[in-house]
Scaffold this motif. Structure first.
Motif, PDB file in Angstrom:
ATOM      1  N   ARG A   1       0.802  -1.218   0.000  1.00 10.64           N
ATOM      2  CA  ARG A   1       0.000   0.000   0.000  1.00 10.64           C
ATOM      3  C   ARG A   1       0.837   1.270   0.000  1.00 10.64           C
ATOM      4  N   GLN A   2       2.075   1.220   0.474  1.00 10.69           N
ATOM      5  CA  GLN A   2       2.889   2.431   0.532  1.00 10.69           C
ATOM      6  C   GLN A   2       3.408   2.845  -0.841  1.00 10.69           C
ATOM      7  N   LEU A   3       3.269   1.975  -1.828  1.00 12.52           N
ATOM      8  CA  LEU A   3       3.810   2.245  -3.156  1.00 12.52           C
ATOM      9  C   LEU A   3       2.794   2.941  -4.047  1.00 12.52           C
ATOM     10  N   ARG A   4       3.319   3.724  -4.995  1.00 13.82           N
ATOM     11  CA  ARG A   4       2.513   4.288  -6.061  1.00 13.82           C
ATOM     12  C   ARG A   4       3.058   3.764  -7.391  1.00 13.82           C
ATOM     13  N   VAL A   5       2.219   3.778  -8.411  1.00 19.14           N
ATOM     14  CA  VAL A   5       2.669   3.311  -9.721  1.00 19.14           C
ATOM     15  C   VAL A   5       3.880   4.116 -10.176  1.00 19.14           C
ATOM     16  N   GLY A   6       3.887   5.418  -9.882  1.00 22.60           N
ATOM     17  CA  GLY A   6       4.998   6.259 -10.295  1.00 22.60           C
ATOM     18  C   GLY A   6       6.300   5.974  -9.579  1.00 22.60           C
ATOM     19  N   ASP A   7       6.251   5.202  -8.488  1.00 21.19           N
ATOM     20  CA  ASP A   7       7.481   4.817  -7.785  1.00 21.19           C
ATOM     21  C   ASP A   7       8.203   3.678  -8.487  1.00 21.19           C
ATOM     22  N   LEU A   8       7.546   3.057  -9.442  1.00 23.54           N
ATOM     23  CA  LEU A   8       8.036   1.817 -10.030  1.00 23.54           C
ATOM     24  C   LEU A   8       8.373   2.011 -11.498  1.00 23.54           C
ATOM     25  N   GLN A   9       9.343   1.252 -11.955  1.00 21.92           N
ATOM     26  CA  GLN A   9       9.680   1.213 -13.375  1.00 21.92           C
ATOM     27  C   GLN A   9       9.635  -0.230 -13.838  1.00 21.92           C
ATOM     28  N   GLN A  10       8.989  -0.462 -14.974  1.00 20.06           N
ATOM     29  CA  GLN A  10       8.806  -1.825 -15.480  1.00 20.06           C
ATOM     30  C   GLN A  10       9.610  -2.017 -16.758  1.00 20.06           C
ATOM     31  N   LEU A  11      10.185  -3.187 -16.896  1.00 16.46           N
ATOM     32  CA  LEU A  11      10.952  -3.538 -18.087  1.00 16.46           C
ATOM     33  C   LEU A  11      10.567  -4.938 -18.532  1.00 16.46           C
ATOM     34  N   LYS A  12      10.292  -5.084 -19.818  1.00 20.12           N
ATOM     35  CA  LYS A  12      10.083  -6.394 -20.423  1.00 20.12           C
ATOM     36  C   LYS A  12      11.072  -6.526 -21.573  1.00 20.12           C
ATOM     37  N   VAL A  13      11.875  -7.552 -21.516  1.00 19.06           N
ATOM     38  CA  VAL A  13      12.896  -7.706 -22.545  1.00 19.06           C
ATOM     39  C   VAL A  13      13.097  -9.183 -22.853  1.00 19.06           C
TER      40      VAL A  13
ATOM     41  N   LEU B   1      10.705  -7.238 -15.291  1.00 25.11           N
ATOM     42  CA  LEU B   1      11.260  -6.647 -14.078  1.00 25.11           C
ATOM     43  C   LEU B   1      10.432  -5.436 -13.673  1.00 25.11           C
ATOM     44  N   VAL B   2      10.023  -5.408 -12.410  1.00 26.26           N
ATOM     45  CA  VAL B   2       9.419  -4.215 -11.828  1.00 26.26           C
ATOM     46  C   VAL B   2      10.309  -3.801 -10.667  1.00 26.26           C
ATOM     47  N   LEU B   3      10.872  -2.598 -10.763  1.00 28.75           N
ATOM     48  CA  LEU B   3      11.849  -2.138  -9.776  1.00 28.75           C
ATOM     49  C   LEU B   3      11.405  -0.812  -9.186  1.00 28.75           C
ATOM     50  N   GLY B   4      11.445  -0.722  -7.864  1.00 24.47           N
ATOM     51  CA  GLY B   4      11.198   0.548  -7.212  1.00 24.47           C
ATOM     52  C   GLY B   4      12.365   1.485  -7.460  1.00 24.47           C
ATOM     53  N   LEU B   5      12.096   2.672  -8.015  1.00 24.18           N
ATOM     54  CA  LEU B   5      13.168   3.616  -8.285  1.00 24.18           C
ATOM     55  C   LEU B   5      13.815   4.024  -6.963  1.00 24.18           C
ATOM     56  N   PRO B   6      15.133   3.925  -6.851  1.00 21.04           N
ATOM     57  CA  PRO B   6      15.796   4.084  -5.548  1.00 21.04           C
ATOM     58  C   PRO B   6      15.660   5.467  -4.940  1.00 21.04           C
ATOM     59  N   ASP B   7      15.370   6.484  -5.766  1.00 23.41           N
ATOM     60  CA  ASP B   7      15.175   7.818  -5.204  1.00 23.41           C
ATOM     61  C   ASP B   7      13.746   8.035  -4.748  1.00 23.41           C
ATOM     62  N   ARG B   8      12.901   6.991  -4.867  1.00 29.26           N
ATOM     63  CA  ARG B   8      11.498   7.141  -4.496  1.00 29.26           C
ATOM     64  C   ARG B   8      11.016   6.120  -3.471  1.00 29.26           C
ATOM     65  N   CYS B   9      11.580   4.944  -3.438  1.00 27.63           N
ATOM     66  CA  CYS B   9      11.086   3.946  -2.474  1.00 27.63           C
ATOM     67  C   CYS B   9      12.161   2.915  -2.167  1.00 27.63           C
ATOM     68  N   HIS B  10      12.147   2.447  -0.927  1.00 23.56           N
ATOM     69  CA  HIS B  10      13.015   1.351  -0.493  1.00 23.56           C
ATOM     70  C   HIS B  10      12.467   0.834   0.829  1.00 23.56           C
ATOM     71  N   ARG B  11      13.017  -0.274   1.315  1.00 23.67           N
ATOM     72  CA  ARG B  11      12.468  -0.976   2.477  1.00 23.67           C
ATOM     73  C   ARG B  11      13.523  -1.143   3.563  1.00 23.67           C
ATOM     74  N   HIS B  12      13.032  -1.335   4.805  1.00 23.46           N
ATOM     75  CA  HIS B  12      13.936  -1.600   5.924  1.00 23.46           C
ATOM     76  C   HIS B  12      14.486  -3.021   5.868  1.00 23.46           C
ATOM     77  N   ARG B  13      13.746  -3.925   5.231  1.00 23.47           N
ATOM     78  CA  ARG B  13      14.166  -5.329   5.140  1.00 23.47           C
ATOM     79  C   ARG B  13      14.078  -5.776   3.679  1.00 23.47           C
ATOM     80  N   PRO B  14      14.799  -6.834   3.304  1.00 24.66           N
ATOM     81  CA  PRO B  14      14.713  -7.323   1.920  1.00 24.66           C
ATOM     82  C   PRO B  14      13.479  -8.194   1.705  1.00 24.66           C
ATOM     83  N   ASP B  15      12.323  -7.738   2.240  1.00 25.91           N
ATOM     84  CA  ASP B  15      11.110  -8.547   2.176  1.00 25.91           C
ATOM     85  C   ASP B  15      10.365  -8.395   0.861  1.00 25.91           C
ATOM     86  N   TRP B  16      10.764  -7.420   0.034  1.00 35.82           N
ATOM     87  CA  TRP B  16      10.117  -7.290  -1.265  1.00 35.82           C
ATOM     88  C   TRP B  16      11.123  -7.391  -2.401  1.00 35.82           C
TER      89      TRP B  16
END
Length: 553
Positions: free
Chosen positions: A215-227, A242-257
């Motif tokens: 829930r803390q994520l927004r679509v704009g926080d993420l970048q998707q790549l299909k290759v 690949l769906v990756l949270g852009l590092p200047d917009r979101c990250h986590r306290h644990r590697p749970d995602w």
């Protein structure tokens, strides 16, 4: 389903890593949902009554004929494989033919089903051996409804050893979320104790689905790549999503995602997960971890699903090759290009400012102009001798000069870590044994030069001409691996905030920064630029009001 349901030959059964996989309510949901997906369902409704140990899964899949229903719960009966060769061409989530049989042994099992082109629907209940004990016609829409009731009703010791019901319902939510990420085209509706619990809407990709789960994520926080990627020893190309949270917009306290899926199933692949963490390590703040969902769709003969009874751990052929492909994909996503820009990735703080400044009224918004593939940045001016004002086809940026230059230098050091002889050795005092060993570990030549005095005879190239070279070497002695040392050298050598730059110097820095591997953040994880897109500017200055209405007419 290609075939009707049949019992597997004994030689196939012996090749399968079978085992009891029904160990909780979440396991029941997992097995039934996977069957629904294999049946081609696009809508799945899950109902859970935890206190009654009851689960019902309804789908709009292909359904089953009566003869298949009669055999569906017998041991090792499946429609998905036939012989030993099929084990290396598995394209379905289920194939062992033991889920319904196990459920019949552990609970009261009932299945209702109707084929998509059939006028008849049937209800079958089963005995613990998986044989039908009651068959009758019913009226239902095409698809299948499976009800598992009184789970472990005759196995009280199993119930007593399980987590609490609250923990089990949480596990159900997690299970559904993980499966949904692998199959974003499906609509999910989940009920708990006769009340709707949550629902997941389908999306064109996982980028739209992930914010519904986290829930803390927004679509704009993420970048998707299909290759499409090559597969060693296979003519067909594989697909890397690949769906990756852009590092200047979101990250986590644990590697749970940090999640990895292969051919429609979430799996544990520590070797791939470590590559994801390593590739993003110097883009995030200390002790923070990325948001990443990776889905590999590869030839079935490259995967061995028989590592674990629940199929959560696999053997992957050509593992090193896939590690390289994943690392390259992450680096591609993190670069600045036209695909990663636009209003949907506006900085959250800017969005709040714009929203607060908007007055009520109707006005149009000019679309973001199409940004050419050859993405260009133009230095406009310097603000407070700290920020470079940058113009690009989609809007305006502010780039902090020190950390942008730090990213440039760090990339150069990764490529060319060069130690240079010092004409005059750097003298360091009062080093501990740990500090001297640390300097030796990163390649420096150090030797005693008196009582509690050491001479360092070489240094990283960037530090050689600096007046504070000795101070910098002392900092390097305080610990960390080679990458940590490279970050420290880059930080100390980068242009300081407060330094006046000419327009030419600013442009050179922008050109170098744009070409770095991870231009969004510095090696410490700080965001390098603030983005203000053209659409946000239009909204703030209300440039496109309706003529007349904006004048109060």
């Amino acid at each position: 389903m290609t075939f009707g349901i049949q019992t597997l030959p004994i030689e196939v059964v012996h090749l399968i890593a079978a085992g009891e996989v029904i160990d909780s309510l979440a396991a029941v949901v997992r097995e039934l949902v996977e069957n629904a997906i294999d049946a081609g369902a696009t809508r799945i409704v899950i109902s859970v009554w935890a206190q009654q140990w009851r689960v019902r899964v309804s789908d709009n899949g292909c359904g089953m004929k009566l003869e298949d229903l009669k055999q569906a719960a017998t041991a090792h009966s499946t429609s998905k494989i036939r012989n030993c060769e099929d084990l290396w061409q598995i394209n379905s989530l289920g194939f062992r033919g033991e889920a319904l049989h196990s459920l019949a042994q552990l609970a009261d099992l009932e299945v209702l089903s109707r084929g998509q082109t059939s006028d008849e629907a049937w209800r079958v209940t089963y005995c613990p051996q998986g044989e039908p004990i009651e068959i009758e016609t019913v009226a239902i829409a095409p698809g299948t409804v499976v009800t598992v009731d009184n789970l472990f009703g005759t196995w009280w010791e199993r119930r007593e050893g399980l987590p609490t019901l609250a923990q089990q319902t949480k596990a159900i939510q997690t299970t559904i979320g993980q499966i949904a990420l692998c199959h974003p085209q499906i609509t999910w509706v989940v009920w708990l104790d006769d009340r709707q619990w949550f629902a997941l809407s389908p999306g064109v990709g996982t980028q739209q689905l992930l914010p519904q789960i986290v829930r803390q994520l927004r679509v704009g926080d993420l970048q998707q790549l299909k290759v499409e990627v090559p597969q060693l020893g296979v003519e067909n190309l594989g697909l890397l999503q690949l769906v990756l949270g852009l590092p200047d917009r979101c990250h986590r306290h644990r590697p749970d995602w940090v999640k990895v899926a292969v051919n429609g199933r979430m799996v544990k692949l520590p070797e791939i997960e470590q590559i994801i963490l390593a590739t993003t390590a110097k883009t995030l703040p200390r002790d923070r971890y990325p948001v990443c969902f990776l889905h590999l769709k590869i030839s079935p003969n490259q995967v061995n699903w028989n590592r674990h009874p629940a199929k959560t751990e696999i053997y992957l052929n050509n593992l090193t090759h896939w590690q390289e492909q994943v690392s390259q994909a992450i680096e591609q996503v993190l670069r600045l290009n036209s695909d990663t820009l636009g209003e949907q990735v506006n900085n959250a703080r800017v969005g709040k400012v714009i929203k607060a400044a908007e007055a009520q009224g109707t006005y149009g918004v000019k679309p973001v102009p199409q940004i050419e593939a050859s993405f260009s940045l133009k230095a406009v001016s310097q603000v407070h001798n700290t920020y470079i004002m940058v113009e690009h086809p989609g809007g305006l940026w502010l780039v902090e000069q020190h950390i942008a230059h730090e990213r440039v230098l760090y990339d150069q050091l990764l490529t060319n870590w060069k130690l240079v002889k010092l004409e005059t050795p750097a003298i360091l005092n009062n080093l501990s044994t740990v500090q001297t060993l640390q300097l030796e570990r990163i390649g420096l030549e150090i030797e005693p030069f008196g009582d509690n005095v050491w001479a360092v005879r070489n240094a990283p190239a960037l530090l050689v001409e600096r007046e504070d070279c000795a101070e910098a070497l002392l900092e390097l002695s305080l610990g960390g691996d080679l990458q940590t040392a490279q970050v420290a050298v880059a930080c100390r050598s980068a242009i300081r905030n407060g330094t006046t730059l000419s327009l030419e110097q600013m442009q050179t820095l922008l050109d170098q920064w744009q070409r770095t591997r991870n231009p969004r953040t510095c090696p410490h994880g700080r965001p390098i630029y603030l983005s203000l897109e053209e659409t946000a500017l239009s909204r703030f200055f209300r440039r496109h009001w309706v003529v007349g209405k904006s004048h109060g007419i």
